[in-house]
Design a protein around this motif. Structure first.
Motif, PDB file in Angstrom:
ATOM      1  N   HIS A 169      18.956 -20.260  -0.306  1.00  0.00           N
ATOM      2  CA  HIS A 169      19.322 -20.081   1.107  1.00  0.00           C
ATOM      3  C   HIS A 169      20.745 -20.585   1.336  1.00  0.00           C
ATOM      4  O   HIS A 169      21.553 -19.935   2.024  1.00  0.00           O
ATOM      5  N   TYR A 170      21.075 -21.713   0.765  1.00  0.00           N
ATOM      6  CA  TYR A 170      22.395 -22.321   0.921  1.00  0.00           C
ATOM      7  C   TYR A 170      23.487 -21.490   0.237  1.00  0.00           C
ATOM      8  O   TYR A 170      24.624 -21.419   0.708  1.00  0.00           O
ATOM      9  N   ALA A 171      23.119 -20.828  -0.870  1.00  0.00           N
ATOM     10  CA  ALA A 171      24.093 -20.046  -1.633  1.00  0.00           C
ATOM     11  C   ALA A 171      24.384 -18.688  -1.014  1.00  0.00           C
ATOM     12  O   ALA A 171      25.368 -18.041  -1.384  1.00  0.00           O
ATOM     13  N   LEU A 172      23.539 -18.260  -0.076  1.00  0.00           N
ATOM     14  CA  LEU A 172      23.717 -16.958   0.561  1.00  0.00           C
ATOM     15  C   LEU A 172      24.579 -17.061   1.819  1.00  0.00           C
ATOM     16  O   LEU A 172      24.531 -18.057   2.537  1.00  0.00           O
ATOM     17  N   ARG A 173      25.320 -16.006   2.071  1.00  0.00           N
ATOM     18  CA  ARG A 173      26.051 -15.898   3.322  1.00  0.00           C
ATOM     19  C   ARG A 173      25.074 -15.509   4.436  1.00  0.00           C
ATOM     20  O   ARG A 173      23.991 -14.985   4.160  1.00  0.00           O
ATOM     21  N   PRO A 174      25.417 -15.780   5.707  1.00  0.00           N
ATOM     22  CA  PRO A 174      24.534 -15.366   6.805  1.00  0.00           C
ATOM     23  C   PRO A 174      24.191 -13.887   6.709  1.00  0.00           C
ATOM     24  O   PRO A 174      25.063 -13.044   6.488  1.00  0.00           O
ATOM     25  N   GLY A 175      22.906 -13.589   6.835  1.00  0.00           N
ATOM     26  CA  GLY A 175      22.444 -12.219   6.691  1.00  0.00           C
ATOM     27  C   GLY A 175      22.254 -11.790   5.255  1.00  0.00           C
ATOM     28  O   GLY A 175      21.877 -10.643   4.990  1.00  0.00           O
ATOM     29  N   GLY A 176      22.500 -12.700   4.315  1.00  0.00           N
ATOM     30  CA  GLY A 176      22.337 -12.390   2.898  1.00  0.00           C
ATOM     31  C   GLY A 176      20.874 -12.206   2.526  1.00  0.00           C
ATOM     32  O   GLY A 176      19.967 -12.652   3.222  1.00  0.00           O
ATOM     33  N   ILE A 177      20.658 -11.551   1.382  1.00  0.00           N
ATOM     34  CA  ILE A 177      19.315 -11.180   0.946  1.00  0.00           C
ATOM     35  C   ILE A 177      18.961 -11.875  -0.356  1.00  0.00           C
ATOM     36  O   ILE A 177      19.718 -11.833  -1.337  1.00  0.00           O
ATOM     37  N   LEU A 178      17.795 -12.535  -0.369  1.00  0.00           N
ATOM     38  CA  LEU A 178      17.190 -13.011  -1.606  1.00  0.00           C
ATOM     39  C   LEU A 178      16.099 -12.028  -1.980  1.00  0.00           C
ATOM     40  O   LEU A 178      15.125 -11.854  -1.240  1.00  0.00           O
ATOM     41  N   GLY A 179      16.254 -11.336  -3.108  1.00  0.00           N
ATOM     42  CA  GLY A 179      15.250 -10.392  -3.579  1.00  0.00           C
ATOM     43  C   GLY A 179      14.546 -10.963  -4.796  1.00  0.00           C
ATOM     44  O   GLY A 179      15.198 -11.402  -5.741  1.00  0.00           O
ATOM     45  N   VAL A 180      13.234 -10.955  -4.764  1.00  0.00           N
ATOM     46  CA  VAL A 180      12.439 -11.542  -5.847  1.00  0.00           C
ATOM     47  C   VAL A 180      11.418 -10.522  -6.346  1.00  0.00           C
ATOM     48  O   VAL A 180      10.667  -9.948  -5.542  1.00  0.00           O
ATOM     49  N   TRP A 181      11.412 -10.307  -7.653  1.00  0.00           N
ATOM     50  CA  TRP A 181      10.418  -9.438  -8.301  1.00  0.00           C
ATOM     51  C   TRP A 181       9.257 -10.285  -8.805  1.00  0.00           C
ATOM     52  O   TRP A 181       9.462 -11.396  -9.296  1.00  0.00           O
ATOM     53  N   SER A 182       8.049  -9.756  -8.698  1.00  0.00           N
ATOM     54  CA  SER A 182       6.877 -10.478  -9.196  1.00  0.00           C
ATOM     55  C   SER A 182       5.864  -9.503  -9.770  1.00  0.00           C
ATOM     56  O   SER A 182       5.702  -8.380  -9.273  1.00  0.00           O
ATOM     57  N   GLY A 183       5.164  -9.963 -10.801  1.00  0.00           N
ATOM     58  CA  GLY A 183       4.113  -9.154 -11.383  1.00  0.00           C
ATOM     59  C   GLY A 183       2.902  -9.022 -10.479  1.00  0.00           C
ATOM     60  O   GLY A 183       2.055  -8.144 -10.702  1.00  0.00           O
TER      61      GLY A 183
END
Length: 237
Positions: A169-183
């Motif tokens: 969260h801290y590494a992203l700019r405002p409005g940035g997206i964290l995308g996570v893949w999961s099995g």
């Protein structure tokens, strides 16, 4: 039936069980022990991770994207298709052999994308790059291990626990997206994303990219908080 052929082995830092690259005709598989981590015939969800996330960055012509895990290059190639010519994509890959396979037996799958001037391949733990500074990325895409329920490297759990999500969260700019893949699904992980301050979409995608077969899970989490106070900066572990 055509038998599998063992092409190469790659050591995983800090782990006793290596990765194995296997081939059967035009099918390739990366395995750890008897568990298949990825297969070039099952690329749909890896491509969707980048396609969906990067499509949300179209208003950011100079988007900076961090991809955790090189794999067979499907997430990287899909990201490059969506991003503009001034974007920058950093790919973190911990296992040196995986990078070698990308320019060797798997080169046809990568189709020259590692030579794209927008791409920088870094041999490192993606966790370290996430901690390299605040607001550095417009998107962080994690296709590491098997998602929040890892199978290869215990240290990968740090990406998905409460502190790991705060660091992302801290590494992203405002409005940035964290995308996570999961099995597979993980209600506790989705709750942790929401508790960290992300607005979360959970998407089920067929592994094959078609209309049948096993579904994988993607979480697209947007950093909606406008700013972080320095006092709340997450510390490394």
């Amino acid at each position: 039936m055509i038998p599998w052929v063992h092409l190469d082995t790659g050591a995983v830092p800090g782990e006793s069980v290596p990765l194995r690259l296997m081939q059967r005709g035009d099918e390739f598989s990366i395995m750890v022990g008897t568990i298949e981590l990825m297969n070039n015939r099952l690329r749909g969800s890896e491509e969707a991770l980048a396609t969906i996330a990067c499509s949300r960055l179209r208003d950011r012509p100079r988007a900076a994207v961090l991809i955790g895990g090189l794999g067979m290059g499907f997430t990287l190639r899909a990201a490059l298709k969506e991003l503009g010519p001034e974007a920058r994509v950093v790919v973190a890959e911990l296992v040196p052999a995986v990078a070698s396979w990308a320019r060797g037996p798997l080169a046809h799958l990568f189709a020259g994308c590692l030579d794209d001037p927008r791409v920088e391949l870094v041999e490192a733990d993606v966790n370290r790059l996430i901690q390299s500074g605040p607001g550095r990325y417009d998107a962080i895409l994690l296709d590491v291990d098997n998602g929040p329920e890892g199978m290869v490297r215990r240290e990968n759990d740090r990406l998905y626990d409460a502190w790991g999500l705060k660091r992302a969260h801290y590494a992203l700019r405002p409005g940035g997206i964290l995308g996570v893949w999961s099995g597979g699904p993980d209600r506790k992980f989705k709750a942790r994303l929401q508790q960290t301050g992300f607005a979360v979409d959970e998407i089920r995608v067929r592994a094959s990219g078609g209309s049948s077969g096993r579904r994988h899970v993607l979480w697209l989490a947007e950093r909606v908080q406008a700013s972080d106070s320095p006092a709340r900066r997450p510390t490394g572990r």
